[in-house]
Enzyme design. Sequence first.
Site, PDB file in Angstrom:
ATOM      1  N   ASP A  10       0.880  -1.158   0.000  1.00 48.43           N
ATOM      2  CA  ASP A  10       0.000   0.000   0.000  1.00 48.43           C
ATOM      3  C   ASP A  10       0.929   1.223   0.000  1.00 48.43           C
ATOM      4  OD1 ASP A  10      -2.308   1.660   0.461  1.00 48.43           O
ATOM      5  OD2 ASP A  10      -1.640   1.797   2.549  1.00 48.43           O
ATOM      6  N   ASP A  12      -0.096   5.032   0.788  1.00 44.72           N
ATOM      7  CA  ASP A  12      -0.357   6.020   1.852  1.00 44.72           C
ATOM      8  C   ASP A  12      -0.281   5.358   3.225  1.00 44.72           C
ATOM      9  OD1 ASP A  12      -1.079   8.362   0.226  1.00 44.72           O
ATOM     10  OD2 ASP A  12      -2.814   7.194  -0.386  1.00 44.72           O
ATOM     11  N   GLY A  47      -7.509   3.804   3.608  1.00 47.59           N
ATOM     12  CA  GLY A  47      -7.577   2.701   2.644  1.00 47.59           C
ATOM     13  C   GLY A  47      -8.788   2.725   1.736  1.00 47.59           C
ATOM     14  N   ARG A  50     -12.008   7.850  -2.132  1.00 45.03           N
ATOM     15  CA  ARG A  50     -12.456   9.215  -1.839  1.00 45.03           C
ATOM     16  C   ARG A  50     -13.983   9.235  -1.677  1.00 45.03           C
ATOM     17  NH1 ARG A  50     -10.432  13.139  -6.313  1.00 45.03           N
ATOM     18  NH2 ARG A  50      -8.629  11.780  -6.009  1.00 45.03           N
ATOM     19  N   SER A 117      -5.706   5.180  -3.942  1.00 47.72           N
ATOM     20  CA  SER A 117      -5.653   6.603  -4.269  1.00 47.72           C
ATOM     21  C   SER A 117      -5.548   6.899  -5.761  1.00 47.72           C
ATOM     22  CB  SER A 117      -4.454   7.234  -3.553  1.00 47.72           C
ATOM     23  OG  SER A 117      -4.311   8.577  -3.962  1.00 47.72           O
ATOM     24  N   ASN A 119      -4.372   9.696  -6.520  1.00 50.07           N
ATOM     25  CA  ASN A 119      -3.188  10.579  -6.523  1.00 50.07           C
ATOM     26  C   ASN A 119      -1.895   9.776  -6.450  1.00 50.07           C
ATOM     27  OD1 ASN A 119      -4.361  13.351  -6.378  1.00 50.07           O
ATOM     28  ND2 ASN A 119      -5.320  12.509  -4.540  1.00 50.07           N
ATOM     29  N   ASP A 171      -1.405  -0.394   6.095  1.00 48.18           N
ATOM     30  CA  ASP A 171      -1.561   0.310   7.373  1.00 48.18           C
ATOM     31  C   ASP A 171      -3.023   0.499   7.751  1.00 48.18           C
ATOM     32  OD1 ASP A 171      -2.089   2.239   5.310  1.00 48.18           O
ATOM     33  OD2 ASP A 171      -2.038   3.759   6.878  1.00 48.18           O
TER      34      ASP A 171
HETATM   35  C1  BG6 Z   1      -5.948   5.719   0.297  1.00 53.79           C
HETATM   36  C2  BG6 Z   1      -5.944   6.509   1.583  1.00 53.79           C
HETATM   37  O1  BG6 Z   1      -4.637   5.330  -0.015  1.00 53.79           O
HETATM   38  O2  BG6 Z   1      -6.464   6.475  -0.777  1.00 53.79           O
HETATM   39  C3  BG6 Z   1      -7.341   7.050   1.866  1.00 53.79           C
HETATM   40  O3  BG6 Z   1      -5.557   5.673   2.660  1.00 53.79           O
HETATM   41  C4  BG6 Z   1      -7.821   7.857   0.661  1.00 53.79           C
HETATM   42  O4  BG6 Z   1      -7.316   7.834   3.029  1.00 53.79           O
HETATM   43  C5  BG6 Z   1      -7.795   6.964  -0.580  1.00 53.79           C
HETATM   44  O5  BG6 Z   1      -9.138   8.321   0.869  1.00 53.79           O
HETATM   45  C6  BG6 Z   1      -8.245   7.699  -1.837  1.00 53.79           C
HETATM   46  O6  BG6 Z   1      -7.324   8.707  -2.105  1.00 53.79           O
HETATM   47  P1  BG6 Z   1      -7.434   9.863  -3.174  1.00 53.79           P
HETATM   48  O7  BG6 Z   1      -6.046  10.402  -3.186  1.00 53.79           O
HETATM   49  O8  BG6 Z   1      -7.845   9.241  -4.474  1.00 53.79           O
HETATM   50  O9  BG6 Z   1      -8.445  10.828  -2.673  1.00 53.79           O
HETATM   51 MG    MG Z   2      -2.728   3.166   3.565  1.00 57.41          MG
END
Ligand code: BG6
Ligand code: MG
Length: 220
Positions: A10, A12, A47, A50, A117, A119, A171
């Site tokens: 993972d 983040d 995890g 969004r 994510s 991002n 995590d």
């Molecule tokens: C996960 C994070 O990796 O990605 C979450 O742990 C987050 O907290 C999720 O909401 C989605 O992320 P993003 O960057 O697409 O908003």
């Molecule tokens: Mg994580």
Amino acid sequence: MIKPDACIFDLDGVIVETSDAHFKAWQRLAESLGISFGEEFNEQLKGVSRRKSIEKILAIDDRELPEAEIQRLMDKKNGWYQDAIAELTPDDILEGVPEFLETLQEMEIPLGIGSSSKNAQYIMDYLQLNDTFEVIIDGTKVENTKPDPEVFLKGAKALSADPSNTIVFEDAASGVEAANNGQFISVGVGSEEYLGDADLVIPNFIGLTPEKLFKQLNDN
Ligand code: BG6
Ligand code: MG
């Protein structure tokens, strides 16, 4: 298990500490709506996508909003979050992680990222980690968020790895659940309190070698 087929990480909260930036941006958004939540509730947001996160936040107050407003709020939160992560550099990779990854590479164990994510690719660029991982499966490539195992199953497939001999590092409770749902070997990174369902929980990567970890998993 002598040597795993692959290791999937993972992003983040495992490779880099972005969890606080997510937390602060969601808290700021929630406060603008008159909703408050703390760290314990925030564990539920780790995890998950969004979209799922905003649904959980709105559910705190039984709030229902039109779709266009939900989209607007998600964009707002993401703008704040993107401003925060734009500061990331390779120095922000968590302590012990570079050495751990380097040893896995020396052992010729294929590495993947399995993140919810959207991002993730920006973060990988900021951290200059693209060459370290053969495969990046992120929130832009899956339909179902963790605890669905899709993200890890896609990663294992791309790495030609058998899930039952692939280690997933997570995590988030939802991520450990996703790994377990996909029959992976799950390693929780953080506190036993939230990650107790993992096959093994480690506090972090400081001083940990793959050999030590594999031995601990074998002895389990
Ligand atoms: C996960 C994070 O990796 O990605 C979450 O742990 C987050 O907290 C999720 O909401 C989605 O992320 P993003 O960057 O697409 O908003
Ligand atoms: Mg994580």
